[in-house]
Scaffold this active site. Structure first.
Site, short mmCIF file in Angstrom:
data_model
loop_
_atom_site.label_atom_id
_atom_site.label_comp_id
_atom_site.label_asym_id
_atom_site.label_seq_id
_atom_site.Cartn_x
_atom_site.Cartn_y
_atom_site.Cartn_z
N ASP A 21 0.83 -1.20 0.00
CA ASP A 21 0.00 0.00 0.00
C ASP A 21 0.86 1.25 0.00
OD1 ASP A 21 -2.26 1.56 0.08
OD2 ASP A 21 -2.65 1.27 2.20
N HIS A 212 -7.72 0.25 9.62
CA HIS A 212 -6.73 0.79 8.67
C HIS A 212 -6.97 2.29 8.55
CE1 HIS A 212 -4.37 0.19 4.76
NE2 HIS A 212 -4.72 1.46 4.73
N CYS A 245 -3.84 6.20 -1.55
CA CYS A 245 -4.64 5.40 -2.48
C CYS A 245 -4.53 6.03 -3.85
CB CYS A 245 -6.10 5.33 -2.03
SG CYS A 245 -7.15 4.46 -3.23
N ASN A 254 -0.72 6.67 4.96
CA ASN A 254 -1.20 5.74 5.98
C ASN A 254 -0.65 6.12 7.35
OD1 ASN A 254 -2.55 3.43 4.46
ND2 ASN A 254 -0.60 3.54 3.37
#
Length: 304
Positions: A21, A212, A245, A254
């Protein structure tokens, strides 16, 4: 100083997503040998789960076009590392390499399902069903992500009941764990508490959930604490705060794994991670990316 808070879990699992990610959102292409060392360093720092890559079509995420090469280079050390598989073609690649853990990535909203998966909200579940069925039949563990659980940049606030509906459908397909994603970082602590409670009311205990968070508005650690108080014991995080994203422009980094580790250590919650080793790893990766880590803890300790 360690000052435990009564009522929190004794230990948690950190699910490291930096290698997948995190790197998928970088403009620069990271060489596969650097990715391999990154994964190995994360494991050496004590992280129990490191999601290594994604078998998505290179046209959509060119940063991870070397997924098969990376997993081959990791060899036996990579067999138990999770990989994201968007569909059956991705699963085929994971099975060819003998991998044992895969993840699927769904949406709690119609708009993001169409933008990210080219499917409607309902169609996404039909797309995932054969992938999960085949994975389970082959003995693989399947994790499910559901994105836009707290807000969507196109649809705005997402009703809690809509998130629960999406999440329970993914679990009903056969996923063992559901990761609830605050993809654009708009969640706050009370919202976390209410969402976990709503899943409990639907028969999904905190033991089947992961959280998350993104730190767009600086709420990630507050949200973690709310999750801990609600009994959730798995938290996704990205070393050095890498990632976002690629299909949601307002999704900034994140939650940094180092920042999460600092919080957990202070609360007396066991996590098994060597912070100094992790900081060194994120500082090393920031050097490869040519920019400073956004993690507050890495910035504070990186030059020490």
């Amino acid at each position: 100083m360690v000052v435990p808070e009564p009522g929190l879990p004794a230990a948690v699992t950190i699910y490291e997503v930096g290698a997948r990610d995190g790197l998928q959102n970088e403009k620069a292409l990271v060489p596969v040998e650097v990715k391999e060392e990154f994964v190995r360093r994360l494991l050496a720092a004590g992280l129990p789960i490191v999601e290594a890559t994604s078998f998505v079509h290179p046209r959509w995420v060119p940063q991870l076009a070397d997924a098969a090469e990376l997993m081959t280079r990791l060899g036996p050390d990579g067999v138990d590392l999770p990989v994201l598989v968007p569909n059956e073609r991705g699963l085929d690649r994971a099975l060819e390499l003998g991998l044992r853990h895969v993840a699927i990535f769904g949406s709690a909203t119609e708009t993001f399902a169409r933008k990210n998966l080219n499917r409607s909200f309902d169609e996404q579940f039909a797309m995932f069903e054969p992938t999960v069925d085949r994975a389970r039949a082959a003995g693989l563990d399947v994790r499910a992500y559901v994105s836009m659980c707290f807000g969507d940049p196109w649809e705005g606030a997402v009703p809690i009941e809509q998130v629960v509906a999406a999440g329970t459908r993914l679990l009903d397909l056969g996923a063992s764990q559901l990761s609830l994603g605050d993809t654009i970082g708009v969640g706050t602590a009370g919202h976390v508490t209410a969402l976990v409670a709503a899943f409990a009311a639907a028969g999904v205990g905190a033991d089947r959930l992961a959280l998350h968070f993104h730190d767009t508005y600086g709420q990630a650690l507050s949200n973690v604490q709310a999750g801990l108080r609600a009994g959730v014991t798995t938290y996704d995080a990205s070393a050095g705060g890498l990632g976002g994203c690629p299909y949601a422009e307002s999704a900034t980094g994140n939650l940094a794994t180092e920042d999460l580790v600092w919080l957990l250590t202070g609360l007396g919650v066991e996590h098994g991670v060597d912070l100094a080793s992790l900081v060194a790893t994120s500082t090393w990766m920031a050097g490869h990316l040519g920019r400073e880590s956004p993690s507050a803890v890495v910035r504070a300790l990186g030059g020490a």
